[in-house]
Design a protein around this motif. Structure first.
Motif, PDB file in Angstrom:
ATOM      1  N   PRO A  31       0.828  -1.217   0.000  1.00 12.20           N
ATOM      2  CA  PRO A  31       0.000   0.000   0.000  1.00 12.20           C
ATOM      3  C   PRO A  31       0.863   1.268   0.000  1.00 12.20           C
ATOM      4  O   PRO A  31       2.073   1.206   0.238  1.00 12.20           O
ATOM      5  N   LYS A  32       0.219   2.416  -0.227  1.00 12.22           N
ATOM      6  CA  LYS A  32       0.855   3.743  -0.192  1.00 12.22           C
ATOM      7  C   LYS A  32       1.999   3.912  -1.185  1.00 12.22           C
ATOM      8  O   LYS A  32       3.019   4.559  -0.900  1.00 12.22           O
ATOM      9  N   SER A  33       1.883   3.280  -2.367  1.00 11.46           N
ATOM     10  CA  SER A  33       2.896   3.417  -3.419  1.00 11.46           C
ATOM     11  C   SER A  33       4.273   2.929  -3.001  1.00 11.46           C
ATOM     12  O   SER A  33       5.275   3.384  -3.526  1.00 11.46           O
ATOM     13  N   ARG A  34       4.325   2.030  -2.023  1.00 13.25           N
ATOM     14  CA  ARG A  34       5.609   1.438  -1.646  1.00 13.25           C
ATOM     15  C   ARG A  34       5.800   0.125  -2.392  1.00 13.25           C
ATOM     16  O   ARG A  34       4.818  -0.579  -2.659  1.00 13.25           O
ATOM     17  N   LEU A  53      -6.157   2.162  -6.006  1.00 14.92           N
ATOM     18  CA  LEU A  53      -7.313   1.272  -5.856  1.00 14.92           C
ATOM     19  C   LEU A  53      -6.943  -0.215  -5.945  1.00 14.92           C
ATOM     20  O   LEU A  53      -7.727  -1.064  -5.546  1.00 14.92           O
ATOM     21  N   SER A  54      -5.738  -0.524  -6.417  1.00 14.39           N
ATOM     22  CA  SER A  54      -5.350  -1.940  -6.456  1.00 14.39           C
ATOM     23  C   SER A  54      -5.073  -2.474  -5.052  1.00 14.39           C
ATOM     24  O   SER A  54      -4.890  -3.672  -4.864  1.00 14.39           O
ATOM     25  N   GLN A  55      -5.018  -1.569  -4.081  1.00 12.43           N
ATOM     26  CA  GLN A  55      -4.726  -1.983  -2.695  1.00 12.43           C
ATOM     27  C   GLN A  55      -5.852  -1.543  -1.744  1.00 12.43           C
ATOM     28  O   GLN A  55      -5.655  -1.488  -0.543  1.00 12.43           O
ATOM     29  N   HIS A  56      -7.002  -1.195  -2.295  1.00 11.71           N
ATOM     30  CA  HIS A  56      -8.063  -0.609  -1.461  1.00 11.71           C
ATOM     31  C   HIS A  56      -8.781  -1.681  -0.627  1.00 11.71           C
ATOM     32  O   HIS A  56      -9.287  -2.656  -1.186  1.00 11.71           O
ATOM     33  N   PRO A  57      -8.845  -1.508   0.701  1.00 10.35           N
ATOM     34  CA  PRO A  57      -9.426  -2.555   1.563  1.00 10.35           C
ATOM     35  C   PRO A  57     -10.853  -2.961   1.158  1.00 10.35           C
ATOM     36  O   PRO A  57     -11.181  -4.143   1.166  1.00 10.35           O
ATOM     37  N   ARG A  58     -11.692  -1.983   0.799  1.00  8.95           N
ATOM     38  CA  ARG A  58     -13.083  -2.317   0.462  1.00  8.95           C
ATOM     39  C   ARG A  58     -13.143  -3.180  -0.800  1.00  8.95           C
ATOM     40  O   ARG A  58     -13.967  -4.087  -0.911  1.00  8.95           O
ATOM     41  N   ILE A  59     -12.252  -2.887  -1.741  1.00  9.09           N
ATOM     42  CA  ILE A  59     -12.246  -3.656  -2.989  1.00  9.09           C
ATOM     43  C   ILE A  59     -11.704  -5.061  -2.738  1.00  9.09           C
ATOM     44  O   ILE A  59     -12.250  -6.055  -3.235  1.00  9.09           O
ATOM     45  N   ILE A  60     -10.680  -5.155  -1.925  1.00  7.19           N
ATOM     46  CA  ILE A  60     -10.112  -6.473  -1.611  1.00  7.19           C
ATOM     47  C   ILE A  60     -11.176  -7.354  -0.948  1.00  7.19           C
ATOM     48  O   ILE A  60     -11.362  -8.519  -1.302  1.00  7.19           O
ATOM     49  N   GLY A 236     -10.361   2.365 -23.425  1.00 11.11           N
ATOM     50  CA  GLY A 236      -9.489   2.553 -22.261  1.00 11.11           C
ATOM     51  C   GLY A 236      -9.196   1.246 -21.561  1.00 11.11           C
ATOM     52  O   GLY A 236      -9.544   0.171 -22.051  1.00 11.11           O
ATOM     53  N   THR A 237      -8.542   1.363 -20.405  1.00 10.13           N
ATOM     54  CA  THR A 237      -8.181   0.157 -19.652  1.00 10.13           C
ATOM     55  C   THR A 237      -8.705   0.235 -18.225  1.00 10.13           C
ATOM     56  O   THR A 237      -8.911   1.320 -17.688  1.00 10.13           O
ATOM     57  N   LEU A 238      -8.899  -0.939 -17.641  1.00 12.09           N
ATOM     58  CA  LEU A 238      -9.319  -1.036 -16.241  1.00 12.09           C
ATOM     59  C   LEU A 238      -8.118  -1.350 -15.347  1.00 12.09           C
ATOM     60  O   LEU A 238      -8.259  -1.611 -14.166  1.00 12.09           O
ATOM     61  N   SER A 239      -6.905  -1.325 -15.960  1.00 12.45           N
ATOM     62  CA  SER A 239      -5.718  -1.791 -15.241  1.00 12.45           C
ATOM     63  C   SER A 239      -4.889  -0.667 -14.643  1.00 12.45           C
ATOM     64  O   SER A 239      -3.898  -0.921 -13.981  1.00 12.45           O
ATOM     65  N   LYS A 240      -5.281   0.577 -14.869  1.00 11.95           N
ATOM     66  CA  LYS A 240      -4.475   1.678 -14.326  1.00 11.95           C
ATOM     67  C   LYS A 240      -5.219   2.326 -13.146  1.00 11.95           C
ATOM     68  O   LYS A 240      -5.272   1.711 -12.103  1.00 11.95           O
ATOM     69  N   ALA A 241      -5.825   3.503 -13.324  1.00  7.29           N
ATOM     70  CA  ALA A 241      -6.487   4.109 -12.162  1.00  7.29           C
ATOM     71  C   ALA A 241      -7.576   3.207 -11.581  1.00  7.29           C
ATOM     72  O   ALA A 241      -7.864   3.264 -10.383  1.00  7.29           O
ATOM     73  N   VAL A 242      -8.184   2.363 -12.403  1.00  8.23           N
ATOM     74  CA  VAL A 242      -9.267   1.506 -11.902  1.00  8.23           C
ATOM     75  C   VAL A 242      -8.690   0.367 -11.040  1.00  8.23           C
ATOM     76  O   VAL A 242      -9.412  -0.266 -10.266  1.00  8.23           O
ATOM     77  N   GLY A 243      -7.391   0.105 -11.174  1.00 10.79           N
ATOM     78  CA  GLY A 243      -6.708  -0.797 -10.240  1.00 10.79           C
ATOM     79  C   GLY A 243      -6.995  -2.276 -10.427  1.00 10.79           C
ATOM     80  O   GLY A 243      -6.666  -3.093  -9.567  1.00 10.79           O
ATOM     81  N   SER A 244      -7.626  -2.644 -11.561  1.00 11.39           N
ATOM     82  CA  SER A 244      -8.004  -4.042 -11.761  1.00 11.39           C
ATOM     83  C   SER A 244      -7.330  -4.560 -13.026  1.00 11.39           C
ATOM     84  O   SER A 244      -6.117  -4.372 -13.213  1.00 11.39           O
ATOM     85  N   TYR A 245      -8.083  -5.188 -13.906  1.00 11.71           N
ATOM     86  CA  TYR A 245      -7.553  -5.636 -15.189  1.00 11.71           C
ATOM     87  C   TYR A 245      -8.701  -5.710 -16.182  1.00 11.71           C
ATOM     88  O   TYR A 245      -9.840  -5.990 -15.816  1.00 11.71           O
TER      89      TYR A 245
END
Ligand SMILES: *Cc1c(COP(=O)(O)O)cnc(C)c1O
Length: 384
Positions: A31-34, A53-60, A236-245
């Protein structure tokens, strides 16, 4: 098989001599861009996860539930049995965000471009493409077998000259451009492209991989200007800001129906895993309802650029062009030694002589992450 071994060896050595050999680096994302690379924790300014959003607790949590209900894989192409009900929810949300009648979700952005372009234009037709557009748009043009003309980057005058000379010779024509350019971070002049496309009865398609969730209040590059531009094909893609694929096209109902009937990368490729779709749906809910979150990557990019005297950015991507490939690799190494991951971008990803550091900013960076990066870049790269 000696010839095969020889070929691979010679080719790689030649690339290595030009500092153009690439290798995969094991990287764990936190998380946090680390990230962790070579056993060391670094702050990453190279992820396209603009909102974290690829690390967002609600999405996980939502994905964990979804796997229990839907299993792990799509099972078949969407045209066979892979079109489980979650797709409809995602496509409705995408269409609404982009202001179109309908949408079609593909396996990835790359697959979307490979599928869409040859479904719309063929051998007798014309494609006009910005010379800095993403590699997968080029691949789509090759599959279409259309006549392909490149226009100078963001040069509407050049595009018009090409249209004037060539449009009449072809039944159908398509203009292709990144909405936000992936290696430069600038926007395409969408209002001008849109009016030109209407005047010459040419279809405009934007690749907004870096626009959704970041510019135009999260709705993408068609919404980033004073007036909303008419772009009939918004990919567009779902793999960048959307955090998925996954990838998508937003367009009218009849265009989407045609794509779902004809796009080979949709028909002959297995549908996405349900977890990907759930992640995208949850991410779009967050994007729709969090204007402050969406503002952050651009704000960071602006304060970084200001600190370094670079031009005011219009997206979350800031390039620092160092020209020389070796110098760029060295600069990237200096930053890594100082605790920052900033990947060096080299040809053929960018034109020869324009090797660069490409900084991407995320809502999960702190103001201090950004200001300390700017200090180091000033001291150790620009100042030497
Ligand atoms: C990343 C990218 C793609 C490819 O999208 P994927 O979903 O990662 O395959 C397409 N176009 C542009 C401009 C990109 O930056």
């Amino acid at each position: 098989m000696e010839s095969l071994e020889n070929f691979a060896y010679q080719k790689l050595s030649a690339l290595d001599r030009k500092s153009l050999k690439r290798s995969l680096q094991e990287t764990s994302r936190l998380p946090k861009s680390r990230v962790i690379r070579n056993g060391k924790e670094l702050i990453s300014f190279s992820c396209n996860d603009y909102l974290g959003l690829s690390q967002h607790p609600r999405i996980i949590e939502a994905i964990q539930k979804a796997v229990t209900i839907h299993g792990t894989g799509g099972g078949a192409s969407r045209l066979v049995t892979g079109n489980y009900p979650l797709y409809n929810d995602l496509e409705k949300r995408l269409a609404e965000l982009k202001g179109t009648e309908d949408a079609c979700v593909f396996g990835s952005g790359y697959l979307a471009n490979l599928g869409i372009i040859p479904s719309l234009v063929g051998e007798k037709d014309l494609i006009l493409i910005d010379e800095l557009s993403h590699s997968c748009m080029f691949s789509g043009t090759v599959l279409s077998k259309s006549k392909v003309l490149f226009f100078h980057h963001n040069d509407v005058g050049h595009l018009e000259a090409l249209l004037k000379k060539n449009r009449d010779k072809h039944p159908r024509a398509l203009i292709l451009t990144d909405g936000v350019f992936s290696m430069d971070g600038d926007l395409a002049p969408i209002p001008e492209l849109s009016s030109l496309s209407l005047r010459y009865d040419t279809w405009l398609m934007t690749d907004d991989a870096h626009g959704i969730g970041v510019v135009g209040k999260g709705r993408g590059s068609s919404f980033a200007f004073n007036s909303v531009s008419k772009v009939p094909l918004q990919m567009g893609t779902l793999s960048k800001a959307v955090g998925s694929y996954g990838g998508y096209l937003c367009a009218s109902k009849s265009v989407i129906d045609l794509i779902k009937t004809r796009a080979r990368t949709l028909i002959y490729s297995t549908s996405l895993a349900p977890a990907n779709i759930v992640a995208s749906i949850e991410a779009l809910k967050i994007i729709e309802s969090n204007p402050e979150l969406i503002q952050k990557p651009l704000d960071h990019a602006k304060s970084f650029s200001k600190a370094l005297g670079l031009k005011n950015p219009s997206s979350a991507i800031v390039p620092l062009i160092l020209e020389d490939t070796e110098r760029t690799l060295e600069a990237s190494k200096i930053l890594e030694d100082s605790g920052y991951l900033v990947t060096a971008i080299r040809p053929p990803t960018v034109p020869k002589g324009t090797s660069r550091l490409r900084f991407t900013f995320s809502a999960t960076h702190s103001k201090k992450d950004v200001s300390s990066l700017a200090n180091i870049v000033n001291k150790k790269i620009i100042g030497v």
